[in-house]
Design a protein around this motif. Structure first.
Motif, PDB file in Angstrom:
ATOM      1  N   TYR A 283       0.873  -1.400   0.144  1.00 47.45           N
ATOM      2  CA  TYR A 283      -0.140  -0.160  -0.244  1.00 47.45           C
ATOM      3  C   TYR A 283       1.292   1.477  -0.208  1.00 47.45           C
ATOM      4  O   TYR A 283       0.574   2.592   0.047  1.00 47.45           O
ATOM      5  CB  TYR A 283      -1.338  -0.495   0.732  1.00 47.45           C
ATOM      6  N   GLY A 284       2.529   1.211  -0.036  1.00 44.40           N
ATOM      7  CA  GLY A 284       3.340   2.068  -0.455  1.00 44.40           C
ATOM      8  C   GLY A 284       2.880   2.585  -1.724  1.00 44.40           C
ATOM      9  O   GLY A 284       3.293   3.627  -2.579  1.00 44.40           O
ATOM     10  N   LEU A 285       2.771   1.572  -2.765  1.00 39.01           N
ATOM     11  CA  LEU A 285       1.459   2.282  -4.433  1.00 39.01           C
ATOM     12  C   LEU A 285       2.512   1.630  -5.211  1.00 39.01           C
ATOM     13  O   LEU A 285       2.829   2.465  -6.281  1.00 39.01           O
ATOM     14  CB  LEU A 285       0.705   3.257  -3.954  1.00 39.01           C
ATOM     15  N   GLY A 327      17.540   0.514  -7.799  1.00 42.55           N
ATOM     16  CA  GLY A 327      17.238   2.172  -7.144  1.00 42.55           C
ATOM     17  C   GLY A 327      16.124   2.424  -7.077  1.00 42.55           C
ATOM     18  O   GLY A 327      15.415   4.367  -7.324  1.00 42.55           O
ATOM     19  N   ALA A 328      15.517   2.758  -8.240  1.00 47.61           N
ATOM     20  CA  ALA A 328      13.909   3.072  -9.219  1.00 47.61           C
ATOM     21  C   ALA A 328      13.222   3.153  -8.669  1.00 47.61           C
ATOM     22  O   ALA A 328      12.328   3.693  -8.135  1.00 47.61           O
ATOM     23  CB  ALA A 328      14.185   2.351 -10.237  1.00 47.61           C
ATOM     24  N   GLN A 329      13.147   1.546  -7.813  1.00 44.39           N
ATOM     25  CA  GLN A 329      11.246   1.993  -6.416  1.00 44.39           C
ATOM     26  C   GLN A 329      11.914   2.912  -5.514  1.00 44.39           C
ATOM     27  O   GLN A 329      10.276   3.248  -5.341  1.00 44.39           O
ATOM     28  CB  GLN A 329      11.050  -0.003  -6.383  1.00 44.39           C
ATOM     29  N   VAL A 330      12.633   3.333  -5.151  1.00 51.63           N
ATOM     30  CA  VAL A 330      12.883   4.423  -4.255  1.00 51.63           C
ATOM     31  C   VAL A 330      12.442   5.380  -4.768  1.00 51.63           C
ATOM     32  O   VAL A 330      11.785   6.617  -4.041  1.00 51.63           O
ATOM     33  CB  VAL A 330      14.718   4.521  -3.825  1.00 51.63           C
ATOM     34  N   LEU A 331      12.925   5.408  -6.090  1.00 48.94           N
ATOM     35  CA  LEU A 331      12.611   6.968  -6.922  1.00 48.94           C
ATOM     36  C   LEU A 331      10.924   7.175  -6.876  1.00 48.94           C
ATOM     37  O   LEU A 331      10.392   7.644  -6.826  1.00 48.94           O
ATOM     38  CB  LEU A 331      13.505   7.203  -7.889  1.00 48.94           C
ATOM     39  N   LEU A 332      10.241   5.388  -6.963  1.00 46.23           N
ATOM     40  CA  LEU A 332       9.431   5.568  -7.831  1.00 46.23           C
ATOM     41  C   LEU A 332       8.180   6.232  -5.783  1.00 46.23           C
ATOM     42  O   LEU A 332       7.398   6.886  -6.216  1.00 46.23           O
ATOM     43  CB  LEU A 332       8.620   4.556  -7.830  1.00 46.23           C
ATOM     44  N   GLN A 333       8.999   5.586  -4.874  1.00 47.57           N
ATOM     45  CA  GLN A 333       7.883   5.993  -3.523  1.00 47.57           C
ATOM     46  C   GLN A 333       8.025   7.236  -3.563  1.00 47.57           C
ATOM     47  O   GLN A 333       7.418   7.850  -3.243  1.00 47.57           O
ATOM     48  CB  GLN A 333       8.502   5.326  -2.774  1.00 47.57           C
ATOM     49  N   TYR A 334       8.852   8.124  -4.478  1.00 46.55           N
ATOM     50  CA  TYR A 334       9.263   9.344  -4.072  1.00 46.55           C
ATOM     51  C   TYR A 334       8.236  10.214  -4.772  1.00 46.55           C
ATOM     52  O   TYR A 334       7.406  11.358  -4.436  1.00 46.55           O
ATOM     53  CB  TYR A 334      10.548  10.085  -3.880  1.00 46.55           C
ATOM     54  N   LEU A 340       0.887  12.959  -4.699  1.00 46.02           N
ATOM     55  CA  LEU A 340      -0.472  11.787  -4.012  1.00 46.02           C
ATOM     56  C   LEU A 340      -0.412  12.901  -2.814  1.00 46.02           C
ATOM     57  O   LEU A 340      -1.708  13.159  -2.363  1.00 46.02           O
ATOM     58  CB  LEU A 340      -0.743  10.724  -3.989  1.00 46.02           C
ATOM     59  N   GLY A 341       0.964  13.427  -2.264  1.00 45.32           N
ATOM     60  CA  GLY A 341       0.614  14.005  -0.876  1.00 45.32           C
ATOM     61  C   GLY A 341      -0.566  13.385   0.238  1.00 45.32           C
ATOM     62  O   GLY A 341      -0.999  11.798  -0.337  1.00 45.32           O
ATOM     63  N   ARG A 342      -0.528  13.635   1.158  1.00 41.10           N
ATOM     64  CA  ARG A 342      -1.412  12.987   2.288  1.00 41.10           C
ATOM     65  C   ARG A 342      -2.813  12.961   2.244  1.00 41.10           C
ATOM     66  O   ARG A 342      -3.408  11.838   2.382  1.00 41.10           O
ATOM     67  CB  ARG A 342      -0.891  14.310   3.456  1.00 41.10           C
ATOM     68  N   GLU A 343      -3.358  14.405   1.078  1.00 35.63           N
ATOM     69  CA  GLU A 343      -5.055  13.977   0.557  1.00 35.63           C
ATOM     70  C   GLU A 343      -4.941  12.629  -0.842  1.00 35.63           C
ATOM     71  O   GLU A 343      -5.979  11.960  -0.360  1.00 35.63           O
ATOM     72  CB  GLU A 343      -5.588  14.763   0.208  1.00 35.63           C
ATOM     73  N   GLY A 344      -4.037  12.645  -1.322  1.00 33.40           N
ATOM     74  CA  GLY A 344      -4.129  12.003  -2.066  1.00 33.40           C
ATOM     75  C   GLY A 344      -4.157  10.403  -1.825  1.00 33.40           C
ATOM     76  O   GLY A 344      -4.016   9.457  -2.676  1.00 33.40           O
ATOM     77  N   TYR A 345      -2.968  10.132  -1.164  1.00 32.54           N
ATOM     78  CA  TYR A 345      -2.601   8.316  -0.543  1.00 32.54           C
ATOM     79  C   TYR A 345      -4.610   8.541   0.204  1.00 32.54           C
ATOM     80  O   TYR A 345      -4.722   7.466   0.602  1.00 32.54           O
ATOM     81  CB  TYR A 345      -1.582   8.520   0.708  1.00 32.54           C
TER      82      TYR A 345
END
Length: 469
Positions: A283-285, A327-334, A340-345
């Protein structure tokens, strides 16, 4: 092609051990067969190699219809573009990719703040390949701290134990095995379907390195009440002097609760919680290959777990089990944090929760089923077949029938003391719309009608769970 064997100087293989190329895409001068289990002698054109792998991968299930997995199966087009641009980055190579390293720091600090770390600057965290690696780091830190305390007291360190529910994910069984820690299994039951602190004093002792609490049990999606478990440990400390810490396995719930149940106290607001792991790829998406772990403060992570090595001309501290990793997935998390921000999540996760509860209420209203959970914690819920409903079919049969329609909806036995209870479970992820959910409900109704109309029980031989946690 006739049945025959191919022989060379090294081995003999059956015809099934080779790949026969489709005449539609075979190119002049290329072989018409390639070995499956030995490297080919000659090169193929890139188009041919691509087509072979592409065609075999088509035989997998449709990831969007896979309601068994927690792992993300959809991201924005922009995220996929970013992935394609950065899949060559090595997360461990912080000298060569300093900006990716800086973004990793930003990500775990964002999570630390999200989980109410008292002082983000005095906390520490890291990305990992997945939540399993993160969980093992959390367990190992508990063991090392326990060992250090015991050594300082002149006591033996050969019998560490960890207290956890029998319904934990298999990664904890791996931790116990790999790092030689005795499990103190707290059985689940009808009265205590999750670890809730009941009878906890019977399981902890001076050799207990910690207690694991799960924010989203794999079997049914329920939260284990971290605050209640902590309160029980407070009572135990008052009586015995044992100061037992908690690691929260927040693989799924740690990315749901902050946005959709913000008042629930499960994180570093509970003083006994010293570390939390989560799956960025649940759910980190983010697409598969990312986990996170945060410790309350730098003192919670033993220095013995941090390695300092010279790499490409610099000193590089590292604390993950793996060395080279994407390292790509770390960049995707950022990307997701920015996108999304808090509201998007909140909107994305609440959307999944809404679909889960829409499905659970409809399935609960169907005649054959009793709900075990409703999908109001993480968007995961489970049900069982009503006792005495039928002797013609089981949930395994329904799972097989739905698989024929493309849906993967697993059936499996509960843990240990409830092993005679068979559950069926749905995991709702971003990408499962209300329309798709309604299509699933229609297919379920038609397959239930088919099974109910059987004139005799479904054959039992060879049936069973296809599902593995």
């Amino acid at each position: 092609m006739s049945e025959r064997k191919h022989t060379n100087a090294r081995h003999t293989t059956n015809i099934g051990d080779s790949l026969t190329l489709n005449p539609v895409f075979v190119r002049p001068g290329e072989a018409t067969e390639l070995p499956k289990f030995t490297i080919p002698e000659d090169m193929s054109l890139p188009e041919t190699a691509y087509q072979i792998v592409h065609d075999e991968a088509m035989l997998d299930g449709n990831a969007r219809l896979n309601l068994a997995t927690f792992v993300s199966t959809w991201m924005d087009d922009e995220a996929r573009q970013l992935y394609a641009e950065t899949y060559d980055k090595n997360m461990i190579d912080k000298d060569e990719y300093p900006q990716t390293a800086a973004i990793e720091d930003r990500c775990w600090k964002i999570l630390a703040d999200l989980w109410h770390v008292p002082d983000v600057e005095n906390s520490i965290g890291t990305s990992t390949i997945g939540s399993s690696e993160a969980a093992m780091l959390g367990g190992l830190a508990l063991k090392r701290h326990w060992q250090a305390r015991r050594k300082a007291e002149g006591k033996p360190i050969d019998k560490p134990n960890l207290v956890l529910s029998t319904a934990v994910q298999v990664c904890w069984e791996k931790f116990l095995n790999y790092f030689e820690v005795e499990p103190r299994w707290v059985p689940v039951s009808d009265e205590h379907i999750v670890l809730d602190g009941h009878d906890l004093d019977k399981y902890v002792d001076e050799n207990t390195i910690g207690v694991v609490a799960i924010m989203g049990v794999t079997y049914n999606g329920l939260y284990e009440p971290v605050k209640e478990i902590s309160a029980k440990l407070d009572e135990i400390q008052d009586k015995t002097g044992l100061d037992i810490k908690i690691h929260v396995d927040g693989a799924s719930g740690a990315m749901i609760a902050p946005f959709c149940q913000p008042d629930l106290e499960w994180d570093f607001r509970v003083p006994r919680v010293v570390s939390i792991n989560t799956s960025g790829h649940k759910y980190g998406l983010v697409y598969p290959g990312l986990g996170w772990i945060i410790w309350r403060d730098v003192e919670a992570l033993p220095e013995s777990m941090v390695f300092h090595c010279s790499y490409l001309g610099g000193d590089m501290p590292t604390l993950a089990l793996n060395f080279s990793r994407p390292g790509a997935q770390v960049l995707l998390q950022y990307y997701n944090f920015l996108r999304l921000g808090r509201e998007g999540y909140r909107q994305v996760q609440q959307g999944s929760l809404d679909v889960a509860q829409h499905l659970s209420s409809a399935i609960g209203a169907m005649g054959p089923f009793d709900l075990v959970s409703k999908g109001d914690t993480i968007p995961v819920f489970a049900w069982q077949l009503k006792s005495g409903y039928t002797d013609k079919w089981t949930l395994y049969d329904l799972s097989d029938r739905l698989r024929m329609k493309g849906w993967l909806v697993p059936a499996y036995p509960m843990a240990d003391d409830l092993a005679d209870m068979t559950l069926q479970r749905i995991v709702v992820r971003a990408g499962l719309s209300h329309d798709l959910a309604n299509a699933l409900l229609r297919d379920m109704e038609s397959e239930i009608a088919f099974l109910d109309n059987l004139s005799a029980p479904m054959p039992r031989e060879g049936t069973g769970s296809h599902f593995h946690h």
